[in-house]
Motif scaffolding. Structure first.
Motif, PDB file in Angstrom:
ATOM      1  N   ALA A  13       0.859  -1.186   0.000  1.00 32.96           N
ATOM      2  CA  ALA A  13       0.000   0.000   0.000  1.00 32.96           C
ATOM      3  C   ALA A  13       0.886   1.222   0.000  1.00 32.96           C
ATOM      4  O   ALA A  13       1.980   1.214   0.583  1.00 32.96           O
ATOM      5  N   CYS A  71       2.091  -5.182   3.080  1.00 35.34           N
ATOM      6  CA  CYS A  71       0.875  -5.331   3.876  1.00 35.34           C
ATOM      7  C   CYS A  71       0.577  -6.820   4.026  1.00 35.34           C
ATOM      8  O   CYS A  71      -0.097  -7.414   3.167  1.00 35.34           O
ATOM      9  N   ARG A  87      -4.691  -1.097   4.464  1.00 33.49           N
ATOM     10  CA  ARG A  87      -4.262  -0.698   3.114  1.00 33.49           C
ATOM     11  C   ARG A  87      -5.409  -0.125   2.293  1.00 33.49           C
ATOM     12  O   ARG A  87      -5.176   0.586   1.324  1.00 33.49           O
TER      13      ARG A  87
END
Length: 336
Positions: A85, A99, A124
């Motif tokens: 992200a 993530c 995210r």
């Protein structure tokens, strides 16, 4: 000494572990393989604290007595099954951070020498609105873990009086962290103000025992409520993270009822697997809750109206905020 790489099966995904016999914790002889086996033992809990969160890796490729570094940007060798992200730093620059969405991501990072995971308090899907309030109770010189525990009990009472619930864990060092899951509707600034309000209420209830003073010279022998841990790009060690201490302590989720008997040294990569096997993840239900921040922001407004208090200093790498006091430590300011 380097050794042949091995392959770990993590929920059906193969993860390579190079140099498994490299010693990471010389005092006890714990190796990279020991760290990997620890994370395998607590994998569901470790993933629960990281799932879908942009995460900085604190890497110790040659063990805790050698140089380490923080890796914020995802490496070029990132596997295609590990998402990222884009997060924005206070400077306005951006980075793509990993993530984790499966336990294999944790072990993949361990292979890079990661001991401690530092996830953002966001997911995210929305990197601008935290879904966790994280309160860091940091013992200052002259205080200890027991003092942090006393502050945590009072914090629990304050939270409950405002309709919120906290989940405590050891930092893995001398302090305590308390997490409060929140509805992701507020900004980092709002969340930081909420923690400042909590800290000021603790100061009022525990005079001489708790402080929100940013400058170390003013903190004294008190527990510091580190409100800037809720500022953008500030993170704390995730649940179950290994800490770079000789004893290989870990950040351990706790029940409120066991705080008074616990000590940080109770929870290491050697002791936590058995505890986890017996009790599971004590904070497994945390993601099932989401509290509103309004009561704490209303508390902040009352404090401002009744006592004329405003914002507190941000970390030095943050842009100057409107209403923020001068970022000059008092002893230096008095000399000019």
């Amino acid at each position: 000494m380097a050794s042949t790489a091995i392959e770990l099966d993590v929920d059906g995904r193969a993860v390579r572990l190079s140099n498994p016999d490299k010693v990471y914790f010389p005092e006890h002889g714990y190796t990279k393989r020991d760290v990997a086996e620890y994370y395998l033992a607590v994998a569901p809990g470790a993933l629960r604290g990281l799932r879908d969160r942009p995460t900085t890796l604190q890497r110790f490729p040659d063990g805790i007595e050698a140089e380490f570094f923080y890796q914020k940007r995802a490496p070029k060798s990132l596997p295609d099954w590990l998402p990222t992200a884009r997060i924005a730093f206070p400077s306005g620059r951006t980075a793509d951070e990993i993530c984790p969405t499966e336990a294999a991501a944790v072990l993949w990072a361990v292979n890079l020498g990661c001991l401690t995971f530092h996830p953002w308090p966001v997911r995210r899907t929305d990197t601008e609105h935290p879904d966790e309030l994280r309160i860091d109770l940091d013992p200052q010189p002259g205080t200890d873990f027991a003092d942090a525990v006393r502050a945590a009990h009072e914090l629990r009472a304050v939270l409950e009086e405002h309709g919120l619930r906290g989940w405590p864990k050891t930092s893995g060092g001398r302090g305590l962290h308390v997490y409060v899951p929140i509805v992701p509707e507020w900004t980092f600034a709002d969340c930081r103000h909420a923690v400042i309000a909590l800290g000021r209420e603790l100061e009022r209830r525990m005079p001489g025992k708790v402080t929100t003073n940013w400058w170390k010279e003013e903190r004294g022998e008190r527990i510091f409520v580190d409100y800037n841990q809720m500022a953008r790009d500030r993170t704390i060690a995730s649940p179950y993270s290994v800490r770079p201490r000789p004893e290989a302590t870990v950040s351990a989720p706790l029940r409120w009822e066991e705080l008074d008997q616990a000590t940080p040294l109770d929870f290491t990569i050697r002791t936590m697997p058995a505890r986890y096997a017996e009790l599971g993840d004590l904070h497994a239900d945390l993601p099932d809750h989401a509290f509103r921040l309004d009561p704490l922001l209303e508390l902040a407004d009352r404090q401002a109206a009744d006592h004329g208090v405003g914002d507190l200093p941000y970390p030095p790498d943050h842009p100057k905020a409107e209403g923020e006091p001068p970022r000059v430590q008092p002893s230096r300011a008095r000399k000019h």
